[in-house]
Enzyme design. Structure first.
Site, PDB file in Angstrom:
ATOM      1  N   SER A 319     -17.395  33.078 -31.006  1.00 43.41           N
ATOM      2  CA  SER A 319     -18.719  32.711 -31.544  1.00 43.41           C
ATOM      3  C   SER A 319     -19.036  31.139 -30.845  1.00 43.41           C
ATOM      4  O   SER A 319     -20.202  31.006 -30.327  1.00 43.41           O
ATOM      5  CB  SER A 319     -19.083  32.313 -32.951  1.00 43.41           C
ATOM      6  N   TRP A 322     -19.721  31.889 -26.940  1.00 44.28           N
ATOM      7  CA  TRP A 322     -21.141  32.557 -27.097  1.00 44.28           C
ATOM      8  C   TRP A 322     -21.888  31.619 -26.887  1.00 44.28           C
ATOM      9  O   TRP A 322     -23.129  31.828 -26.138  1.00 44.28           O
ATOM     10  CB  TRP A 322     -21.250  33.463 -28.313  1.00 44.28           C
ATOM     11  N   HIS A 323     -21.896  30.417 -27.628  1.00 45.06           N
ATOM     12  CA  HIS A 323     -23.013  29.593 -27.292  1.00 45.06           C
ATOM     13  C   HIS A 323     -23.153  28.681 -26.209  1.00 45.06           C
ATOM     14  O   HIS A 323     -24.176  28.291 -25.753  1.00 45.06           O
ATOM     15  CB  HIS A 323     -22.686  28.274 -28.773  1.00 45.06           C
ATOM     16  N   GLY A 324     -21.984  28.761 -25.444  1.00 38.27           N
ATOM     17  CA  GLY A 324     -21.989  27.937 -24.370  1.00 38.27           C
ATOM     18  C   GLY A 324     -20.689  28.067 -23.656  1.00 38.27           C
ATOM     19  O   GLY A 324     -19.718  28.108 -24.264  1.00 38.27           O
ATOM     20  N   PHE A 478     -28.848  29.531 -24.426  1.00 42.43           N
ATOM     21  CA  PHE A 478     -27.727  30.449 -24.693  1.00 42.43           C
ATOM     22  C   PHE A 478     -28.077  32.019 -24.427  1.00 42.43           C
ATOM     23  O   PHE A 478     -27.381  32.722 -24.862  1.00 42.43           O
ATOM     24  CB  PHE A 478     -27.419  30.229 -26.340  1.00 42.43           C
TER      25      PHE A 478
END
Length: 478
Positions: A319, A322-324, A478
């Site tokens: 997770s 996934w954001h960066g 994102f």
């Protein structure tokens, strides 16, 4: 195109007018090009990438359903995952991965240099990639049928209100709504306008007002002082919530005006009683995606406490990434994962029953979330560590305003606007029960809400124009 760009205030009424004038079974023919126009407004070449993802996932969905054996279904699913995740990796994680490889090589004594490929990150690529993956997985599981109509499937992926920053929709929830001829309902208009009004208040009045003070402290962290950085982190917690939930509210409002219900993505997360409760309230569609498509397939909580804790750490590490593509996001995710594991081990399924215990637990939850935002906001780990060190070693309350680049008037404005947040959150209740608008007729309430929305948007635009206009939504990256 952005929800806060001036052209959107011409685009949305035009789309809505055409939507309700065209017969239901033909609306997709208008909504699909309108959604593609929305996405490609600033960069036409991005259409090629999203259309490739759509065509591959559409064809793989058919192949999954038509496969004669489980192995054939899995191969088709794997092909879809390789292409969709491969595109995501190429544009989002290639530089991050190569930097790590070359950094390791330098540690081993090799003389190598790497300046980066620097491919432009397409807006919303993480969102629509996960949406297409959920479709393929659900078809493979047999929970939804493969969509045979390419136009409806393309609209499911590109539906403009949620295309760029979610919520991440499931095929079983959105596809049937897009295919069903929606009938105009008077109740949808006030609800849609309330959502739009709430979203614009959060985004432009609150998030964009707070952003310069957060930027001033974080960009000048070395000189800002620990007290200013602590306050800036608290302001960032409000900024990112108002920015992201504001986008979601506007998306929900656009959906309501077309008779389409999008997924709720936020449920007052800072009122959470625990970390687990926080993640049931924050970015709900992403939390649900990771639960259904990663946590449960890894074994969830079915294989003992140790495996449950490991699965939690894996999910939050993914997770974070996934954001960066940055170590700071990985640390942010792992920090939440470790704290969730610690919370689970301490409580062992027991409920906190005393009022004092619940207050302590709630306060500890807010403190963990607040502290974790330091990693999320910091551009590098060195900056994050500098900020943490400053907060704990250089806490001088007298330097708060100077560190934030804030004067007395700005402080008063920030306090007043932050006090607006509960009012903005309560707009649906105010308009639906007992208040003055509720005593008006339905048409009068709609006109009043439209007037409030228009006045709010104009006020927001006037407020931020002196600072160069409304800022892009944070989650666009994102």
């Amino acid at each position: 195109m952005s929800f806060v760009s001036p052209v959107f205030f011409l685009y949305l009424p035009a789309v809505l007018a055409l939507y309700w004038l065209i017969p239901g079974r033909y609306r997709w023919m208008m909504l699909l090009p309108a959604s593609l126009l929305f996405y490609a407004w600033h960069n036409v070449w991005l259409l090629g990438l999203i259309l490739l993802t759509i065509l591959v996932s559409y064809r793989c969905g058919l192949a999954i359903e038509d496969a004669a054996t489980p192995r054939g279904r899995k191969l088709a699913l794997a092909a879809d995952a390789v292409v969709c995740l491969g595109v995501l990796f190429l544009f989002k994680y290639l530089d991050f991965t190569l930097a790590g490889v070359f950094g390791l090589a330098r540690l081993l004594g090799f003389e190598v240099s790497f300046s980066g490929v620097h491919l432009l990150l397409p807006m919303g690529i993480s969102f629509y990639t996960f949406q297409t993956l959920s479709y393929a997985i659900d078809v493979c599981r047999g929970t939804v049928p493969a969509e045979r109509h390419l136009g409806y499937y393309a609209l499911f992926v590109t539906f403009f209100p949620q295309l760029v920053a979610g919520p991440i929709e499931r095929p079983g929830a959105l596809l049937p709504q897009l295919k069903e001829p929606r009938k105009f309902s008077d109740a949808d208009v006030p609800e849609g306008l309330r959502c739009l009004l709430r979203g614009y208040v959060k985004k432009v009045l609150l998030a964009d007002y707070l952003a310069p003070f957060v930027d001033a402290a974080y960009d000048g962290a070395a000189a800002a002082g620990g007290s200013a950085l602590a306050v800036a982190t608290a302001l960032f917690a409000l900024q990112i919530y108002c920015d992201f939930s504001g986008y979601t509210d506007i998306a929900l409002g656009c959906g309501h005006l077309m008779g389409i219900r999008l997924t709720e993505n936020f449920r007052r997360p800072y009122a959470a009683a625990s970390l687990r409760d926080f993640w049931r309230r924050w970015h709900i569609s992403l939390t649900g995606w990771f639960t259904d498509y990663l946590y449960i397939p890894l074994g969830g909580s079915r294989r003992g406490l140790g495996r449950q804790c490991l699965n939690t750490l894996v999910v939050f590490a993914v997770s974070g990434l996934w954001h960066g593509a940055n170590v700071t996001f990985l640390v942010w995710g792992l920090f939440h994962g470790v704290c969730l594991v610690g919370e689970r081990l301490l409580l062992r399924g027991r409920e906190v029953r005393s009022r004092a215990g619940r207050l302590v637990h709630r306060g500890a939850t807010l403190l963990v979330v607040w502290f974790a935002w330091i990693f999320f906001r910091s551009p590098t780990m060195a900056d994050a560590l500098l900020i943490i060190r400053s907060i704990f070693t250089d806490f001088s309350p007298g330097a708060i305003l100077s560190g934030l680049g804030m004067g007395g008037a700005e402080l008063l404005g920030a306090c007043l606007l932050v006090a607006l947040l509960p009012l903005a959150e309560g707009l649906p209740a105010l308009a639906g029960a007992g208040a003055v608008p509720a005593r008006l007729g339905r048409q009068s309430r709609t006109v009043l809400l439209y007037f409030l929305l228009t006045a709010s948007v104009l006020a927001c635009r006037c407020l931020v124009l002196t600072g160069g206009g409304a800022a892009a939504f944070i989650y666009f990256q994102f």
